[in-house]
Write a protein that holds these residues in place. Sequence first.
Motif, PDB file in Angstrom:
ATOM      1  N   ASP A  58       0.814  -1.227   0.000  1.00 46.16           N
ATOM      2  CA  ASP A  58       0.000   0.000   0.000  1.00 46.16           C
ATOM      3  C   ASP A  58       0.839   1.264   0.000  1.00 46.16           C
ATOM      4  O   ASP A  58       0.484   2.279   0.599  1.00 46.16           O
ATOM      5  CB  ASP A  58      -0.982   0.013   1.175  1.00 46.16           C
ATOM      6  CG  ASP A  58      -2.189  -0.889   0.924  1.00 46.16           C
ATOM      7  OD1 ASP A  58      -2.435  -1.241  -0.245  1.00 46.16           O
ATOM      8  OD2 ASP A  58      -2.870  -1.237   1.891  1.00 46.16           O
ATOM      9  N   PRO A  91      -1.850   4.988  -0.608  1.00 51.70           N
ATOM     10  CA  PRO A  91      -2.392   3.623  -0.682  1.00 51.70           C
ATOM     11  C   PRO A  91      -3.315   3.404  -1.876  1.00 51.70           C
ATOM     12  O   PRO A  91      -3.241   2.356  -2.527  1.00 51.70           O
ATOM     13  CB  PRO A  91      -3.147   3.479   0.640  1.00 51.70           C
ATOM     14  CG  PRO A  91      -2.447   4.401   1.569  1.00 51.70           C
ATOM     15  CD  PRO A  91      -2.026   5.574   0.741  1.00 51.70           C
ATOM     16  N   GLU A  92      -4.158   4.380  -2.200  1.00 48.04           N
ATOM     17  CA  GLU A  92      -5.071   4.191  -3.332  1.00 48.04           C
ATOM     18  C   GLU A  92      -4.331   4.130  -4.664  1.00 48.04           C
ATOM     19  O   GLU A  92      -4.736   3.416  -5.583  1.00 48.04           O
ATOM     20  CB  GLU A  92      -6.137   5.290  -3.365  1.00 48.04           C
ATOM     21  CG  GLU A  92      -5.626   6.708  -3.499  1.00 48.04           C
ATOM     22  CD  GLU A  92      -5.347   7.388  -2.176  1.00 48.04           C
ATOM     23  OE1 GLU A  92      -5.385   8.633  -2.136  1.00 48.04           O
ATOM     24  OE2 GLU A  92      -5.084   6.676  -1.169  1.00 48.04           O
ATOM     25  N   ARG A  95      -2.876   0.624  -4.908  1.00 47.32           N
ATOM     26  CA  ARG A  95      -3.901  -0.343  -5.306  1.00 47.32           C
ATOM     27  C   ARG A  95      -4.199  -0.247  -6.798  1.00 47.32           C
ATOM     28  O   ARG A  95      -4.378  -1.268  -7.479  1.00 47.32           O
ATOM     29  CB  ARG A  95      -5.166  -0.134  -4.469  1.00 47.32           C
ATOM     30  CG  ARG A  95      -4.997  -0.583  -3.017  1.00 47.32           C
ATOM     31  CD  ARG A  95      -6.312  -0.609  -2.277  1.00 47.32           C
ATOM     32  NE  ARG A  95      -6.810   0.730  -1.992  1.00 47.32           N
ATOM     33  CZ  ARG A  95      -6.532   1.414  -0.891  1.00 47.32           C
ATOM     34  NH1 ARG A  95      -5.731   0.893   0.025  1.00 47.32           N
ATOM     35  NH2 ARG A  95      -7.039   2.614  -0.710  1.00 47.32           N
ATOM     36  N   GLN A  96      -4.236   0.969  -7.327  1.00 49.65           N
ATOM     37  CA  GLN A  96      -4.445   1.143  -8.768  1.00 49.65           C
ATOM     38  C   GLN A  96      -3.291   0.530  -9.555  1.00 49.65           C
ATOM     39  O   GLN A  96      -3.502  -0.125 -10.587  1.00 49.65           O
ATOM     40  CB  GLN A  96      -4.582   2.627  -9.108  1.00 49.65           C
ATOM     41  CG  GLN A  96      -5.884   3.246  -8.627  1.00 49.65           C
ATOM     42  CD  GLN A  96      -5.915   4.752  -8.844  1.00 49.65           C
ATOM     43  OE1 GLN A  96      -4.888   5.391  -9.087  1.00 49.65           O
ATOM     44  NE2 GLN A  96      -7.100   5.320  -8.745  1.00 49.65           N
ATOM     45  N   ARG A  98      -1.379  -1.939  -8.596  1.00 54.62           N
ATOM     46  CA  ARG A  98      -1.488  -3.404  -8.539  1.00 54.62           C
ATOM     47  C   ARG A  98      -2.501  -3.908  -9.565  1.00 54.62           C
ATOM     48  O   ARG A  98      -2.263  -4.933 -10.218  1.00 54.62           O
ATOM     49  CB  ARG A  98      -1.880  -3.847  -7.128  1.00 54.62           C
ATOM     50  CG  ARG A  98      -0.781  -3.695  -6.119  1.00 54.62           C
ATOM     51  CD  ARG A  98      -0.986  -4.566  -4.889  1.00 54.62           C
ATOM     52  NE  ARG A  98      -2.214  -4.306  -4.175  1.00 54.62           N
ATOM     53  CZ  ARG A  98      -2.333  -3.467  -3.147  1.00 54.62           C
ATOM     54  NH1 ARG A  98      -1.284  -2.761  -2.744  1.00 54.62           N
ATOM     55  NH2 ARG A  98      -3.482  -3.322  -2.520  1.00 54.62           N
ATOM     56  N   GLU A  99      -3.604  -3.213  -9.707  1.00 51.61           N
ATOM     57  CA  GLU A  99      -4.604  -3.639 -10.693  1.00 51.61           C
ATOM     58  C   GLU A  99      -4.040  -3.552 -12.109  1.00 51.61           C
ATOM     59  O   GLU A  99      -4.283  -4.430 -12.940  1.00 51.61           O
ATOM     60  CB  GLU A  99      -5.877  -2.798 -10.564  1.00 51.61           C
ATOM     61  CG  GLU A  99      -6.707  -3.143  -9.346  1.00 51.61           C
ATOM     62  CD  GLU A  99      -7.136  -4.605  -9.336  1.00 51.61           C
ATOM     63  OE1 GLU A  99      -7.618  -5.106 -10.372  1.00 51.61           O
ATOM     64  OE2 GLU A  99      -6.972  -5.265  -8.282  1.00 51.61           O
ATOM     65  N   ASP A 153      -4.456  -9.290  -4.459  1.00 51.28           N
ATOM     66  CA  ASP A 153      -5.324  -8.542  -3.553  1.00 51.28           C
ATOM     67  C   ASP A 153      -4.745  -8.414  -2.149  1.00 51.28           C
ATOM     68  O   ASP A 153      -5.097  -7.492  -1.410  1.00 51.28           O
ATOM     69  CB  ASP A 153      -6.707  -9.201  -3.487  1.00 51.28           C
ATOM     70  CG  ASP A 153      -7.405  -9.154  -4.841  1.00 51.28           C
ATOM     71  OD1 ASP A 153      -7.237  -8.146  -5.548  1.00 51.28           O
ATOM     72  OD2 ASP A 153      -8.090 -10.129  -5.190  1.00 51.28           O
ATOM     73  N   ASP A 154      -3.879  -9.332  -1.758  1.00 48.63           N
ATOM     74  CA  ASP A 154      -3.223  -9.292  -0.451  1.00 48.63           C
ATOM     75  C   ASP A 154      -1.826  -9.876  -0.621  1.00 48.63           C
ATOM     76  O   ASP A 154      -1.555 -11.017  -0.223  1.00 48.63           O
ATOM     77  CB  ASP A 154      -4.029 -10.078   0.586  1.00 48.63           C
ATOM     78  CG  ASP A 154      -3.430  -9.992   1.980  1.00 48.63           C
ATOM     79  OD1 ASP A 154      -2.634  -9.061   2.227  1.00 48.63           O
ATOM     80  OD2 ASP A 154      -3.755 -10.855   2.820  1.00 48.63           O
TER      81      ASP A 154
END
Length: 201
Positions: A58, A91-92, A95-96, A98-99, A153-154
């Motif tokens: 994150d 963090p957001e 996450r983006q 990672r996607e 996701d984790d």
Amino acid sequence: RFGFGDSTGIELPGESKGNIRNLENYRRTIQFFTASYGQGITATPLQLVNAYSAIANDGMLMKPRIVERIVYSDGREESSDAEEIRQAIRPEVARQAREMLGKVVENGHGKRAGVPGYRVGGKTGTAQVAKSGEKGYEDDITIGSFAGMAPLDDPRFTVVVKISNPKDVIWAESSAAPTFGEVMKFLLNYYNIEPTEPIKE
């Protein structure tokens, strides 16, 4: 903010800092722009895996450790505590990212890095090799790499595979990516990480 151009402070001698001086002045030369795809700068595999680990974590950049814990013969234990360096990205944003890395493996040039039953994210890299003693790049020598993480996701693991001058292939999708997939599959199985996706027949 990911630590490129700096030593990580890992407990091993002889660490290189890499070189990102071409990023210091964006008005200077075209090299600032070619750095966006890796030319004119250098980074170490350790820096690369640490940056991917920050994305997996994150956005928090951590100090890498070689040894997590020492257990002595008399039963004493000595632990090396995790150490945060800084928040490299929000963090957001992590996450983006990672996607996006997941789409590379699902639909892009990283398909051969996939592991059945798990969402995997990562990116290929195919680097030219600079000529020694003269300008330009070698015609038929490359370095293939794949950096990524799983489960997406984790994330539990980040891995960088680097193959210098792979034979009979040019692009990393045919050299480093499948090797990454085998290493990640071993790690997920060895540590009994529960599958996150149905296995396609």
